[in-house]
Design a protein around this motif. Sequence first.
Motif, PDB file in Angstrom:
ATOM      1  N   ILE A  63       0.847  -1.196   0.000  1.00 57.34           N
ATOM      2  CA  ILE A  63       0.000   0.000   0.000  1.00 57.34           C
ATOM      3  C   ILE A  63       0.880   1.243   0.000  1.00 57.34           C
ATOM      4  O   ILE A  63       2.100   1.152   0.111  1.00 57.34           O
ATOM      5  N   THR A  64       0.279   2.421  -0.131  1.00 55.12           N
ATOM      6  CA  THR A  64       1.051   3.661  -0.123  1.00 55.12           C
ATOM      7  C   THR A  64       1.272   4.140   1.308  1.00 55.12           C
ATOM      8  O   THR A  64       0.512   3.781   2.206  1.00 55.12           O
ATOM      9  N   PRO A  65       2.293   4.957   1.521  1.00 56.34           N
ATOM     10  CA  PRO A  65       2.532   5.531   2.844  1.00 56.34           C
ATOM     11  C   PRO A  65       1.310   6.296   3.348  1.00 56.34           C
ATOM     12  O   PRO A  65       0.978   6.233   4.531  1.00 56.34           O
ATOM     13  N   GLU A  66       0.638   7.007   2.467  1.00 55.47           N
ATOM     14  CA  GLU A  66      -0.556   7.757   2.860  1.00 55.47           C
ATOM     15  C   GLU A  66      -1.614   6.810   3.416  1.00 55.47           C
ATOM     16  O   GLU A  66      -2.203   7.077   4.469  1.00 55.47           O
ATOM     17  N   ALA A  67      -1.846   5.722   2.714  1.00 58.78           N
ATOM     18  CA  ALA A  67      -2.862   4.761   3.161  1.00 58.78           C
ATOM     19  C   ALA A  67      -2.469   4.182   4.519  1.00 58.78           C
ATOM     20  O   ALA A  67      -3.318   4.046   5.406  1.00 58.78           O
ATOM     21  N   LEU A  68      -1.192   3.888   4.688  1.00 55.43           N
ATOM     22  CA  LEU A  68      -0.759   3.328   5.972  1.00 55.43           C
ATOM     23  C   LEU A  68      -0.964   4.337   7.091  1.00 55.43           C
ATOM     24  O   LEU A  68      -1.422   3.989   8.182  1.00 55.43           O
ATOM     25  N   SER A  69      -0.644   5.579   6.816  1.00 58.62           N
ATOM     26  CA  SER A  69      -0.821   6.619   7.812  1.00 58.62           C
ATOM     27  C   SER A  69      -2.280   6.671   8.283  1.00 58.62           C
ATOM     28  O   SER A  69      -2.567   6.754   9.481  1.00 58.62           O
ATOM     29  N   ARG A  70      -3.183   6.584   7.351  1.00 59.65           N
ATOM     30  CA  ARG A  70      -4.613   6.649   7.707  1.00 59.65           C
ATOM     31  C   ARG A  70      -5.036   5.407   8.481  1.00 59.65           C
ATOM     32  O   ARG A  70      -5.828   5.497   9.442  1.00 59.65           O
ATOM     33  N   VAL A  71      -4.528   4.267   8.098  1.00 65.35           N
ATOM     34  CA  VAL A  71      -4.847   3.037   8.824  1.00 65.35           C
ATOM     35  C   VAL A  71      -4.392   3.142  10.274  1.00 65.35           C
ATOM     36  O   VAL A  71      -5.130   2.810  11.206  1.00 65.35           O
ATOM     37  N   ARG A  72      -3.178   3.649  10.465  1.00 57.96           N
ATOM     38  CA  ARG A  72      -2.643   3.771  11.819  1.00 57.96           C
ATOM     39  C   ARG A  72      -3.475   4.746  12.646  1.00 57.96           C
ATOM     40  O   ARG A  72      -3.735   4.525  13.830  1.00 57.96           O
ATOM     41  N   ASN A  73      -3.890   5.818  12.016  1.00 57.65           N
ATOM     42  CA  ASN A  73      -4.752   6.786  12.644  1.00 57.65           C
ATOM     43  C   ASN A  73      -6.013   6.139  13.201  1.00 57.65           C
ATOM     44  O   ASN A  73      -6.347   6.275  14.377  1.00 57.65           O
ATOM     45  N   GLU A  74      -6.670   5.423  12.304  1.00 61.87           N
ATOM     46  CA  GLU A  74      -7.902   4.716  12.634  1.00 61.87           C
ATOM     47  C   GLU A  74      -7.692   3.786  13.823  1.00 61.87           C
ATOM     48  O   GLU A  74      -8.493   3.765  14.751  1.00 61.87           O
ATOM     49  N   LEU A  75      -6.617   3.033  13.790  1.00 64.24           N
ATOM     50  CA  LEU A  75      -6.377   2.054  14.845  1.00 64.24           C
ATOM     51  C   LEU A  75      -6.117   2.727  16.187  1.00 64.24           C
ATOM     52  O   LEU A  75      -6.584   2.251  17.222  1.00 64.24           O
ATOM     53  N   SER A  76      -5.397   3.852  16.165  1.00 61.49           N
ATOM     54  CA  SER A  76      -5.099   4.493  17.445  1.00 61.49           C
ATOM     55  C   SER A  76      -6.339   5.198  18.003  1.00 61.49           C
ATOM     56  O   SER A  76      -6.510   5.326  19.206  1.00 61.49           O
ATOM     57  N   GLN A  77      -7.208   5.668  17.124  1.00 58.72           N
ATOM     58  CA  GLN A  77      -8.481   6.262  17.559  1.00 58.72           C
ATOM     59  C   GLN A  77      -9.262   5.280  18.416  1.00 58.72           C
ATOM     60  O   GLN A  77      -9.823   5.627  19.443  1.00 58.72           O
ATOM     61  N   LYS A  78      -9.295   4.057  17.931  1.00 59.30           N
ATOM     62  CA  LYS A  78     -10.169   3.030  18.497  1.00 59.30           C
ATOM     63  C   LYS A  78      -9.983   2.821  19.990  1.00 59.30           C
ATOM     64  O   LYS A  78     -10.895   2.466  20.703  1.00 59.30           O
ATOM     65  N   LYS A  79      -8.746   2.976  20.444  1.00 62.33           N
ATOM     66  CA  LYS A  79      -8.474   2.636  21.840  1.00 62.33           C
ATOM     67  C   LYS A  79      -8.947   3.717  22.816  1.00 62.33           C
ATOM     68  O   LYS A  79      -8.839   4.860  22.547  1.00 62.33           O
TER      69      LYS A  79
END
Lengths: 157, 157
Positions: free
Chosen positions: A141-157
């Motif tokens: 995937i692209t760095p941008e996509a990874l950045s957004r995925v990480r964002n989403e995951l950290s939100q969740k907690k």
Amino acid sequence: MKKINAKKGTLLQQKGEISSKVYLVESGLLRSYTIDEKGKEHIYMFGPENWLVADNCEPNTPCQLFIDAIEDTIINVATKEELLKEGPDLNALLRRLNTMQNRIIMLMSSSAKERYEHFIKTYPNITQRVPLKMVASYLGITPEALSRVRNELSQKK
Amino acid sequence: MKKINAKKGTLLQQKGEISSKVYLVESGLLRSYTIDEKGKEHIYMFGPENWLVADNCEPNTPCQLFIDAIEDTIINVATKEELLKEGPDLNALLRRLNTMQNRIIMLMSSSAKERYEHFIKTYPNITQRVPLKMVASYLGITPEALSRVRNELSQKK
DNA sequence: GTCATTTCTTGATGTACATCAATGCATAGG
DNA sequence: CCTATGCATTGATGTACATCAAGAAATGAC
């Protein structure tokens, strides 16, 4: 079997070379990758301590992978012929096949998020040692996509 | 090493089984695949004549793949232990690694069209023997997407 | 320390492919 | 022979991700 010391950034092998070697990592970190027609890098494999890094190309044909050092790395280098004579480690080969099978299934069936979650579980130490854009490249995937995925995951907690 | 005769449709192995076997295809066609949480099939590998089909799972852990017969197939079945004792075919193993490496690179870097074009070049005979939806599944795309790709390609000429 | 380069993030927009739904064709089974 | 089931195609719509662009933060070079 020759021991060499590769400074961070050293290119060990180029796409197109015929006689590809086998690199046994003693310490440090290697990576193997291709570059496609659009100039985009795709990381095929990370090689941390005790990993065997090699391009599994057919004998006497040009190889596909670049291999370079992400950190200062100490490596034992051998030709494939040498390694075959020594009698290769069957268990290591089977483990390798297992890793690749998992990777293929992952690439075919999982979303970016699932792939990332699997990656941090499987290679927690690597995540700390390489820039995120390389993780993205490994995941396909692209760095941008990874950045957004990480964002989403950290939100969740 | 037992020779068996599997009718078209026979399921040889289920996801989750512990003792996975190794299937050497004499004639016919096998396939190995997973089914994801959404119930979608992903074909991992086709096994035509002379192929070795196996789930490369770790010893004593549940396997991931289903294996079944797409055509009436004659197979030699062995346990992995048997095969290891016999001394496995190193060249075959290396060829296998090469195939998987290509597959991974392809999945990471190529479009649906490129993957299909590569597939028909590499496995021209298989394309004739299986329904297109299985080709699609192998390529990691939907039957609809494959249909459109084929359309596009035939237009071009 | 300062400047240049790389890395990471965020937003706006684009696109390849998935999904859903409907139809026509085969093929297989009773 | 007729019907049921699976397969392939087509169109309409949805969506996960890519691409492009800009800015902030970290890293490295000298």
